[in-house]
Design a protein around this motif. Structure first.
Motif, PDB file in Angstrom:
ATOM      1  N   ALA A   1       0.782  -1.391  -0.018  1.00  0.00           N
ATOM      2  CA  ALA A   1      -0.177  -0.640  -0.067  1.00  0.00           C
ATOM      3  C   ALA A   1       0.850   1.682  -0.230  1.00  0.00           C
ATOM      4  O   ALA A   1       1.993   1.005   0.414  1.00  0.00           O
ATOM      5  CB  ALA A   1      -0.908   0.317   1.465  1.00  0.00           C
ATOM      6  N   GLY A   2      -0.248   2.158  -0.999  1.00  0.00           N
ATOM      7  CA  GLY A   2       1.541   3.419  -0.668  1.00  0.00           C
ATOM      8  C   GLY A   2       2.402   3.758  -2.650  1.00  0.00           C
ATOM      9  O   GLY A   2       2.612   4.507  -2.285  1.00  0.00           O
ATOM     10  N   LYS A   3       1.939   2.047  -2.776  1.00  0.00           N
ATOM     11  CA  LYS A   3       2.941   2.073  -3.705  1.00  0.00           C
ATOM     12  C   LYS A   3       2.565   1.978  -4.695  1.00  0.00           C
ATOM     13  O   LYS A   3       3.169   1.704  -5.795  1.00  0.00           O
ATOM     14  CB  LYS A   3       4.159   0.942  -3.571  1.00  0.00           C
ATOM     15  N   TYR A   4       1.461   1.359  -4.658  1.00  0.00           N
ATOM     16  CA  TYR A   4       0.194   0.652  -5.958  1.00  0.00           C
ATOM     17  C   TYR A   4      -1.378   1.611  -5.726  1.00  0.00           C
ATOM     18  O   TYR A   4      -1.400   1.355  -4.016  1.00  0.00           O
ATOM     19  CB  TYR A   4       0.627  -0.257  -5.755  1.00  0.00           C
ATOM     20  N   ARG A   5      -2.155   1.876  -6.884  1.00  0.00           N
ATOM     21  CA  ARG A   5      -3.186   2.192  -6.953  1.00  0.00           C
ATOM     22  C   ARG A   5      -4.510   0.794  -7.102  1.00  0.00           C
ATOM     23  O   ARG A   5      -5.393   1.071  -6.318  1.00  0.00           O
ATOM     24  CB  ARG A   5      -3.418   3.037  -7.849  1.00  0.00           C
ATOM     25  N   ALA A   6      -4.068   0.270  -7.543  1.00  0.00           N
ATOM     26  CA  ALA A   6      -4.801  -1.253  -7.358  1.00  0.00           C
ATOM     27  C   ALA A   6      -3.397  -2.340  -7.476  1.00  0.00           C
ATOM     28  O   ALA A   6      -2.854  -2.690  -7.075  1.00  0.00           O
ATOM     29  CB  ALA A   6      -5.379  -1.776  -8.667  1.00  0.00           C
ATOM     30  N   PHE A   7      -4.522  -3.386  -6.681  1.00  0.00           N
ATOM     31  CA  PHE A   7      -4.111  -4.948  -6.073  1.00  0.00           C
ATOM     32  C   PHE A   7      -5.261  -6.264  -6.560  1.00  0.00           C
ATOM     33  O   PHE A   7      -6.208  -5.508  -6.465  1.00  0.00           O
ATOM     34  CB  PHE A   7      -3.596  -5.166  -4.665  1.00  0.00           C
ATOM     35  N   LEU A   8      -4.025  -6.821  -6.857  1.00  0.00           N
ATOM     36  CA  LEU A   8      -4.734  -8.517  -7.473  1.00  0.00           C
ATOM     37  C   LEU A   8      -4.650  -9.451  -6.702  1.00  0.00           C
ATOM     38  O   LEU A   8      -3.832 -10.191  -6.751  1.00  0.00           O
ATOM     39  CB  LEU A   8      -4.659  -8.855  -8.908  1.00  0.00           C
ATOM     40  N   LEU A   9      -5.929  -9.961  -6.066  1.00  0.00           N
ATOM     41  CA  LEU A   9      -6.296 -11.055  -5.433  1.00  0.00           C
ATOM     42  C   LEU A   9      -6.160 -12.793  -5.343  1.00  0.00           C
ATOM     43  O   LEU A   9      -7.067 -12.446  -6.746  1.00  0.00           O
ATOM     44  CB  LEU A   9      -7.161 -10.819  -4.172  1.00  0.00           C
TER      45      LEU A   9
ATOM     46  N   ASN B   1      -6.752 -15.510  -7.315  1.00  0.00           N
ATOM     47  CA  ASN B   1      -8.200 -16.921  -7.289  1.00  0.00           C
ATOM     48  C   ASN B   1      -9.173 -15.935  -6.522  1.00  0.00           C
ATOM     49  O   ASN B   1      -9.713 -17.120  -5.730  1.00  0.00           O
ATOM     50  CB  ASN B   1      -7.587 -17.706  -6.348  1.00  0.00           C
ATOM     51  N   HIS B   2      -8.841 -14.923  -6.636  1.00  0.00           N
ATOM     52  CA  HIS B   2      -9.917 -13.809  -6.037  1.00  0.00           C
ATOM     53  C   HIS B   2     -10.562 -12.942  -6.337  1.00  0.00           C
ATOM     54  O   HIS B   2     -12.167 -12.709  -6.624  1.00  0.00           O
ATOM     55  CB  HIS B   2      -9.760 -13.316  -4.080  1.00  0.00           C
ATOM     56  N   GLY B   3     -10.253 -11.729  -6.615  1.00  0.00           N
ATOM     57  CA  GLY B   3     -10.820 -10.618  -7.037  1.00  0.00           C
ATOM     58  C   GLY B   3      -9.610  -9.282  -6.611  1.00  0.00           C
ATOM     59  O   GLY B   3      -8.765  -9.358  -5.869  1.00  0.00           O
ATOM     60  N   PRO B   4     -10.271  -7.969  -7.573  1.00  0.00           N
ATOM     61  CA  PRO B   4      -9.469  -7.217  -7.462  1.00  0.00           C
ATOM     62  C   PRO B   4      -9.980  -5.697  -6.274  1.00  0.00           C
ATOM     63  O   PRO B   4     -10.762  -5.374  -5.614  1.00  0.00           O
ATOM     64  CB  PRO B   4      -9.294  -6.122  -8.773  1.00  0.00           C
ATOM     65  N   ILE B   5      -8.543  -4.894  -5.637  1.00  0.00           N
ATOM     66  CA  ILE B   5      -9.027  -3.852  -4.480  1.00  0.00           C
ATOM     67  C   ILE B   5      -8.445  -2.962  -5.156  1.00  0.00           C
ATOM     68  O   ILE B   5      -7.299  -3.073  -6.111  1.00  0.00           O
ATOM     69  CB  ILE B   5      -8.387  -4.926  -3.654  1.00  0.00           C
TER      70      ILE B   5
ATOM     71  N   GLU C   1     -12.364   1.086 -14.908  1.00  0.00           N
ATOM     72  CA  GLU C   1     -11.311   1.533 -16.038  1.00  0.00           C
ATOM     73  C   GLU C   1     -10.226  -0.155 -15.789  1.00  0.00           C
ATOM     74  O   GLU C   1     -10.046  -0.284 -16.560  1.00  0.00           O
ATOM     75  CB  GLU C   1     -10.281   2.978 -15.327  1.00  0.00           C
ATOM     76  N   LEU C   2     -10.196  -0.471 -14.732  1.00  0.00           N
ATOM     77  CA  LEU C   2      -9.328  -1.605 -14.269  1.00  0.00           C
ATOM     78  C   LEU C   2     -10.038  -2.713 -14.928  1.00  0.00           C
ATOM     79  O   LEU C   2      -9.390  -4.133 -15.450  1.00  0.00           O
ATOM     80  CB  LEU C   2      -8.772  -1.713 -13.193  1.00  0.00           C
ATOM     81  N   GLU C   3     -11.533  -2.811 -14.691  1.00  0.00           N
ATOM     82  CA  GLU C   3     -12.342  -4.051 -15.828  1.00  0.00           C
ATOM     83  C   GLU C   3     -12.350  -4.470 -17.177  1.00  0.00           C
ATOM     84  O   GLU C   3     -12.122  -5.028 -16.974  1.00  0.00           O
ATOM     85  CB  GLU C   3     -13.515  -3.806 -14.665  1.00  0.00           C
ATOM     86  N   GLU C   4     -12.509  -2.994 -17.615  1.00  0.00           N
ATOM     87  CA  GLU C   4     -12.629  -2.730 -18.856  1.00  0.00           C
ATOM     88  C   GLU C   4     -11.264  -2.974 -19.276  1.00  0.00           C
ATOM     89  O   GLU C   4     -10.958  -3.982 -20.491  1.00  0.00           O
ATOM     90  CB  GLU C   4     -12.501  -1.358 -19.081  1.00  0.00           C
TER      91      GLU C   4
END
Ligand SMILES: O=C(CO)COP(=O)(O)O
Ligand SMILES: [Zn+2]
Length: 210
Positions: A149-157, A159-163, A178-181
């Motif tokens: 956190a603080g270094k990136y604006r999104a994360f991918l878990l 086998n689960h999904g995005p944050i 935007e990310l889903e697209e």
């Protein structure tokens, strides 16, 4: 925006995401930083299509439940991100179709699951680091996110999904869309010779805003 307006914004945008298929069933969760330093979060098990402003959960930065229904089981990972990223004021966690499909692929680059091929992905998200699979609600998710956190604006878990984070709730939702697209385009382009943006083109886009 005051607390009442922020509550209404969460209800309205959650319903909009639900109606457009970004969330189904009770999956996913949302949060935002309130003006008094507490956090508003979706109750555990709630549908994005049927949130009620007065029922939303309020927690403090230690995760103590202050009011509303019982908060999301993922509230610890939301708080870990807010703690490490002062520019983050809202978080969207989805099980959206294309990003979740991406999260199930083998051999993802743990530093960046989507190599840039469009400018808006770079401008809104940049890179998408991957957190290894842990069961939903596991404290390991928060521990791993605290390091990113603080270094990136999104994360991918995995086998689960995005944050996805944002400077405010609207920004977080726009970044999530935007990310889903981008993930949808990633699958449309699979096995097709693709021109990725060059390092110079990516560097030129970074820091220019949206
Ligand atoms: O997406 C989810 C778990 O990762 C949903 O959990 P909650 O209903 O507790 O928010
Ligand atoms: Zn989830």
């Amino acid at each position: 925006m005051n607390e009442a307006e922020l509550r209404q914004q969460m209800v309205d945008l959650a319903r909009s995401m639900f109606n457009r298929g970004y969330a189904t069933g009770g999956a996913g969760n949302l949060s935002l930083r309130l003006p008094n330093g507490h956090f508003l979060a979706t109750p555990t098990g709630s549908s994005f299509g049927r949130l009620v402003a007065e029922e939303l959960s309020v927690v403090d930065k230690e995760g103590n439940h202050l009011s509303g229904k019982r908060p999301s089981k993922e509230v610890a990972f939301h708080l870990a991100i807010y703690d490490k990223d002062p520019n983050c004021n809202a978080i969207v966690h989805l099980h959206s179709t294309y990003l979740t499909a991406l999260s199930c692929l083998e051999n993802l680059d743990p530093k960046n699951a989507i190599k840039a091929f469009t400018p808006y992905y770079v401008m809104r998200v940049g890179e998408l680091p991957v957190v290894p699979y842990y069961r939903p609600g596991s404290s390991n998710i928060a521990e791993d996110l605290a390091k990113l956190a603080g270094k990136y604006r999104a994360f991918l878990l995995a086998n689960h999904g995005p944050i996805i984070t944002g400077s405010d709730f609207l920004d977080a939702v726009d970044n999530a869309e935007e990310l889903e697209e981008t993930a949808k385009l990633f699958f449309l382009l699979a096995n097709k010779p693709t021109r990725y943006l060059t390092d110079e083109e990516v560097t030129d886009l970074k820091g220019r805003g949206k």
